[in-house]
Design a protein around this motif. Structure first.
Motif, PDB file in Angstrom:
ATOM      1  N   PRO A  46       0.837  -1.208   0.000  1.00 29.72           N
ATOM      2  CA  PRO A  46       0.000   0.000   0.000  1.00 29.72           C
ATOM      3  C   PRO A  46       0.872   1.258   0.000  1.00 29.72           C
ATOM      4  CG  PRO A  46      -0.643  -1.511   1.757  1.00 29.72           C
ATOM      5  CD  PRO A  46       0.626  -2.036   1.174  1.00 29.72           C
ATOM      6  N   LEU A  47       0.384   2.289  -0.630  1.00 29.65           N
ATOM      7  CA  LEU A  47       1.006   3.612  -0.643  1.00 29.65           C
ATOM      8  C   LEU A  47       2.299   3.704  -1.449  1.00 29.65           C
ATOM      9  CD1 LEU A  47       0.432   4.536   3.119  1.00 29.65           C
ATOM     10  CD2 LEU A  47      -1.104   4.914   1.181  1.00 29.65           C
ATOM     11  N   VAL A  48       2.656   2.646  -2.163  1.00 27.24           N
ATOM     12  CA  VAL A  48       3.831   2.670  -3.036  1.00 27.24           C
ATOM     13  C   VAL A  48       3.348   2.426  -4.457  1.00 27.24           C
ATOM     14  CG1 VAL A  48       6.025   1.538  -3.602  1.00 27.24           C
ATOM     15  CG2 VAL A  48       5.400   1.905  -1.215  1.00 27.24           C
ATOM     16  N   ARG A  49       3.809   3.241  -5.390  1.00 23.68           N
ATOM     17  CA  ARG A  49       3.355   3.131  -6.791  1.00 23.68           C
ATOM     18  C   ARG A  49       3.916   1.930  -7.513  1.00 23.68           C
ATOM     19  NH1 ARG A  49       1.546   8.354  -9.692  1.00 23.68           N
ATOM     20  NH2 ARG A  49       1.011   6.942 -11.361  1.00 23.68           N
ATOM     21  N   GLU A  50       5.237   1.726  -7.375  1.00 20.88           N
ATOM     22  CA  GLU A  50       5.865   0.630  -8.105  1.00 20.88           C
ATOM     23  C   GLU A  50       7.142   0.196  -7.396  1.00 20.88           C
ATOM     24  OE1 GLU A  50       8.695   2.665 -11.434  1.00 20.88           O
ATOM     25  OE2 GLU A  50       6.605   2.422 -11.993  1.00 20.88           O
ATOM     26  N   VAL A  51       7.544  -1.021  -7.689  1.00 23.28           N
ATOM     27  CA  VAL A  51       8.811  -1.560  -7.217  1.00 23.28           C
ATOM     28  C   VAL A  51       9.483  -2.200  -8.423  1.00 23.28           C
ATOM     29  CG1 VAL A  51       9.944  -3.235  -5.706  1.00 23.28           C
ATOM     30  CG2 VAL A  51       7.973  -1.950  -4.860  1.00 23.28           C
ATOM     31  N   LEU A  52      10.706  -1.793  -8.689  1.00 27.96           N
ATOM     32  CA  LEU A  52      11.475  -2.314  -9.829  1.00 27.96           C
ATOM     33  C   LEU A  52      10.700  -2.188 -11.141  1.00 27.96           C
ATOM     34  CD1 LEU A  52      13.028  -5.436  -8.070  1.00 27.96           C
ATOM     35  CD2 LEU A  52      14.178  -3.283  -8.598  1.00 27.96           C
ATOM     36  N   GLY A  53       9.956  -1.100 -11.275  1.00 34.65           N
ATOM     37  CA  GLY A  53       9.217  -0.834 -12.500  1.00 34.65           C
ATOM     38  C   GLY A  53       7.896  -1.568 -12.625  1.00 34.65           C
ATOM     39  N   VAL A  54       7.531  -2.355 -11.623  1.00 27.42           N
ATOM     40  CA  VAL A  54       6.280  -3.109 -11.659  1.00 27.42           C
ATOM     41  C   VAL A  54       5.264  -2.386 -10.770  1.00 27.42           C
ATOM     42  CG1 VAL A  54       5.171  -5.335 -11.228  1.00 27.42           C
ATOM     43  CG2 VAL A  54       7.571  -5.260 -11.959  1.00 27.42           C
ATOM     44  N   PRO A  55       4.074  -2.067 -11.293  1.00 26.49           N
ATOM     45  CA  PRO A  55       3.065  -1.385 -10.483  1.00 26.49           C
ATOM     46  C   PRO A  55       2.652  -2.214  -9.264  1.00 26.49           C
ATOM     47  CG  PRO A  55       2.453  -1.357 -12.805  1.00 26.49           C
ATOM     48  CD  PRO A  55       3.634  -2.275 -12.675  1.00 26.49           C
ATOM     49  N   CYS A  56       2.500  -1.537  -8.133  1.00 24.49           N
ATOM     50  CA  CYS A  56       2.077  -2.193  -6.892  1.00 24.49           C
ATOM     51  C   CYS A  56       0.558  -2.244  -6.796  1.00 24.49           C
ATOM     52  CB  CYS A  56       2.591  -1.416  -5.683  1.00 24.49           C
ATOM     53  SG  CYS A  56       4.364  -1.490  -5.459  1.00 24.49           S
ATOM     54  N   VAL A  57       0.087  -3.219  -6.038  1.00 31.58           N
ATOM     55  CA  VAL A  57      -1.302  -3.272  -5.608  1.00 31.58           C
ATOM     56  C   VAL A  57      -1.295  -3.141  -4.093  1.00 31.58           C
ATOM     57  CG1 VAL A  57      -2.093  -4.666  -7.569  1.00 31.58           C
ATOM     58  CG2 VAL A  57      -1.328  -5.803  -5.467  1.00 31.58           C
ATOM     59  N   ALA A  58      -2.419  -2.686  -3.533  1.00 27.87           N
ATOM     60  CA  ALA A  58      -2.489  -2.469  -2.085  1.00 27.87           C
ATOM     61  C   ALA A  58      -2.785  -3.745  -1.310  1.00 27.87           C
ATOM     62  CB  ALA A  58      -3.543  -1.412  -1.766  1.00 27.87           C
ATOM     63  N   SER A  59      -3.419  -4.728  -1.970  1.00 29.02           N
ATOM     64  CA  SER A  59      -3.767  -5.974  -1.278  1.00 29.02           C
ATOM     65  C   SER A  59      -3.891  -7.110  -2.293  1.00 29.02           C
ATOM     66  CB  SER A  59      -5.087  -5.822  -0.532  1.00 29.02           C
ATOM     67  OG  SER A  59      -6.154  -5.730  -1.455  1.00 29.02           O
ATOM     68  N   LEU A  60      -3.884  -8.328  -1.794  1.00 26.78           N
ATOM     69  CA  LEU A  60      -4.042  -9.488  -2.678  1.00 26.78           C
ATOM     70  C   LEU A  60      -5.383  -9.453  -3.397  1.00 26.78           C
ATOM     71  CD1 LEU A  60      -2.581 -12.323  -0.409  1.00 26.78           C
ATOM     72  CD2 LEU A  60      -1.466 -11.175  -2.327  1.00 26.78           C
ATOM     73  N   ALA A  61      -6.403  -8.876  -2.779  1.00 30.97           N
ATOM     74  CA  ALA A  61      -7.733  -8.812  -3.380  1.00 30.97           C
ATOM     75  C   ALA A  61      -7.743  -8.016  -4.682  1.00 30.97           C
ATOM     76  CB  ALA A  61      -8.721  -8.211  -2.388  1.00 30.97           C
TER      77      ALA A  61
END
Length: 132
Positions: A46-61
């Motif tokens: 949560p609250l992070v846009r991307e890691v290593l160029g991969v878009p983040c999601v806030a939860s598994l759902a």
């Protein structure tokens, strides 16, 4: 129950819970390794846009595709909640990283039929697959 090596050999999509954009954090190095090995890695942070160029999601759902493995970089007290999310997402396996042990998460995953690993590093196990 599949072994850690079998879980990784059969996995394609890995949700990495607790992925960090900080290159000095273990989760960042493990994610880099898994991406380099050809896995589809979805960072869950949560609250992070991307890691290593991969878009983040806030939860598994929020993941709208099958999850083969949920790889967890969170303290043990958060793992039962992650286990419940993994069950709800119909993941194939729950894996707690080195130093993380949670009897509660193990019970939740086991009751739902998920494969379960704790206190192991996915990158270290993957490296042993390549040398076997």
């Amino acid at each position: 129950m599949r072994s850690p090596a079998e879980i990784l050999s059969e996995a394609h999509t890995i949700a990495l819970v607790g992925a960090s954009p900080n290159p000095g954090r273990p989760s960042n190095g493990v994610m880099r390794h898994l991406l380099g090995a050809g896995y589809r890695v979805i960072p869950v942070r949560p609250l992070v846009r991307e890691v290593l160029g991969v878009p983040c999601v806030a939860s598994l759902a929020e993941i709208d595709e099958p999850i083969d493995l949920v790889d967890v970089f969170r303290r043990a007290e958060f793992c039962p909640g992650v286990a419940e999310e993994a069950v709800a997402a119909q993941a194939g396996a729950l894996w707690l990283q080195l130093g993380i042990v949670s009897p509660e998460a193990r019970a939740i995953a086991g009751a739902a039929g998920l494969d379960y690993v704790e206190n192991e590093c996915t990158a270290i196990v993957h490296r042993t697959l390549r040398t076997a």
